[in-house]
Write a protein that holds these residues in place. Structure first.
Motif, short mmCIF file in Angstrom:
data_model
loop_
_atom_site.label_atom_id
_atom_site.label_comp_id
_atom_site.label_asym_id
_atom_site.label_seq_id
_atom_site.Cartn_x
_atom_site.Cartn_y
_atom_site.Cartn_z
N SER A 161 3.35 7.03 -3.08
CA SER A 161 3.25 7.10 -1.62
C SER A 161 4.10 8.24 -1.07
O SER A 161 3.65 9.00 -0.20
CB SER A 161 3.69 5.77 -1.00
OG SER A 161 3.65 5.84 0.41
N ASP A 167 -3.68 5.88 -0.29
CA ASP A 167 -3.61 4.46 -0.61
C ASP A 167 -4.67 4.04 -1.62
O ASP A 167 -4.39 3.24 -2.53
CB ASP A 167 -3.76 3.62 0.66
CG ASP A 167 -2.51 3.60 1.52
OD1 ASP A 167 -1.48 4.18 1.10
OD2 ASP A 167 -2.56 2.99 2.60
N LYS A 204 0.72 -2.50 -0.92
CA LYS A 204 1.50 -1.95 0.19
C LYS A 204 2.84 -2.66 0.32
O LYS A 204 3.81 -2.07 0.79
CB LYS A 204 0.71 -2.03 1.49
CG LYS A 204 -0.49 -1.10 1.49
CD LYS A 204 -1.29 -1.22 2.77
CE LYS A 204 -2.50 -0.29 2.73
NZ LYS A 204 -3.30 -0.41 3.95
N ILE A 240 5.62 -0.85 -1.72
CA ILE A 240 6.09 0.48 -1.32
C ILE A 240 7.36 0.35 -0.48
O ILE A 240 7.38 -0.33 0.54
CB ILE A 240 4.98 1.24 -0.56
CG1 ILE A 240 3.78 1.47 -1.49
CG2 ILE A 240 5.52 2.56 -0.02
CD1 ILE A 240 2.57 2.05 -0.79
N THR A 277 9.83 2.43 1.78
CA THR A 277 9.89 3.69 2.52
C THR A 277 11.34 4.13 2.64
O THR A 277 12.18 3.39 3.16
CB THR A 277 9.25 3.52 3.92
OG1 THR A 277 7.94 2.99 3.76
CG2 THR A 277 9.17 4.83 4.65
#
Length: 164
Positions: free
Chosen positions: A125, A131, A146, A149, A151
């Motif tokens: 990512s 995606d 998701k 992931i 960030t």
């Protein structure tokens, strides 16, 4: 705390020497006969490729295959083994991983077997991989990837700078 029962090596479901196939000078396939998401145990073949860089799956698998064959591994023997030659178990792998992390000065409490899935999804990512490709690479059937992931603050800062 989760409890994992150690199972005996089973060549019909575990990764064997014969499940690693070098199909060309730049592609190797890995036959996963069973995964936890494969409820019908149909298996999946994963293609890995020779790439530039320090971590090349093709080169690393080739080197390990040479070691296994030099130690007279048979086709139905476990591909991954402990120093003793016993098939590599999940608990042994996680234990060794945590020992290495501590030796490198990291907290072992933040790592588990899922750390690799989360790390791969996060790295993909952060490199701008779409995606749909992350989902394909991780063999996810839904968008649950998701949740893996993480960030980074740097990615958040970069996104905010693009907004202005």
């Amino acid at each position: 705390m989760s409890l994992h029962v150690e199972l005996c090596f089973d060549p019909d479901s575990n990764l064997c020497v014969s499940d690693i196939n070098f199909v060309s000078e730049c592609e190797v396939t890995v036959n996963l006969k069973a995964t936890k998401t494969d409820i019908f145990r149909q298996g999946i073949i994963i293609s890995l490729f020779k790439i530039e860089g320090v971590v090349c799956p093709y080169k690393l698998l080739s080197q390990l295959m040479s070691v296994r064959l030099n130690l007279n591994a048979k086709q139905n023997d476990s591909f991954f083994v402990e120093e003793t030659g016993k098939p590599l178990s999940r608990n042994y792998f996680i234990s060794k991983l945590k020992t290495i992390l501590i030796a490198l000065g990291y907290s072992d409490k933040d790592y588990s077997g899922h750390s690799f899935r989360s790390g791969a999804a996060t790295s993909a990512s952060s490199q701008g991989i779409e995606d749909s490709m992350i989902q394909t690479l991780g063999r996810w059937k839904s968008d649950c990837f998701k949740r893996y992931i993480r960030t980074s603050k740097l990615d958040i800062k970069s996104a905010l700078e693009k907004i202005k």
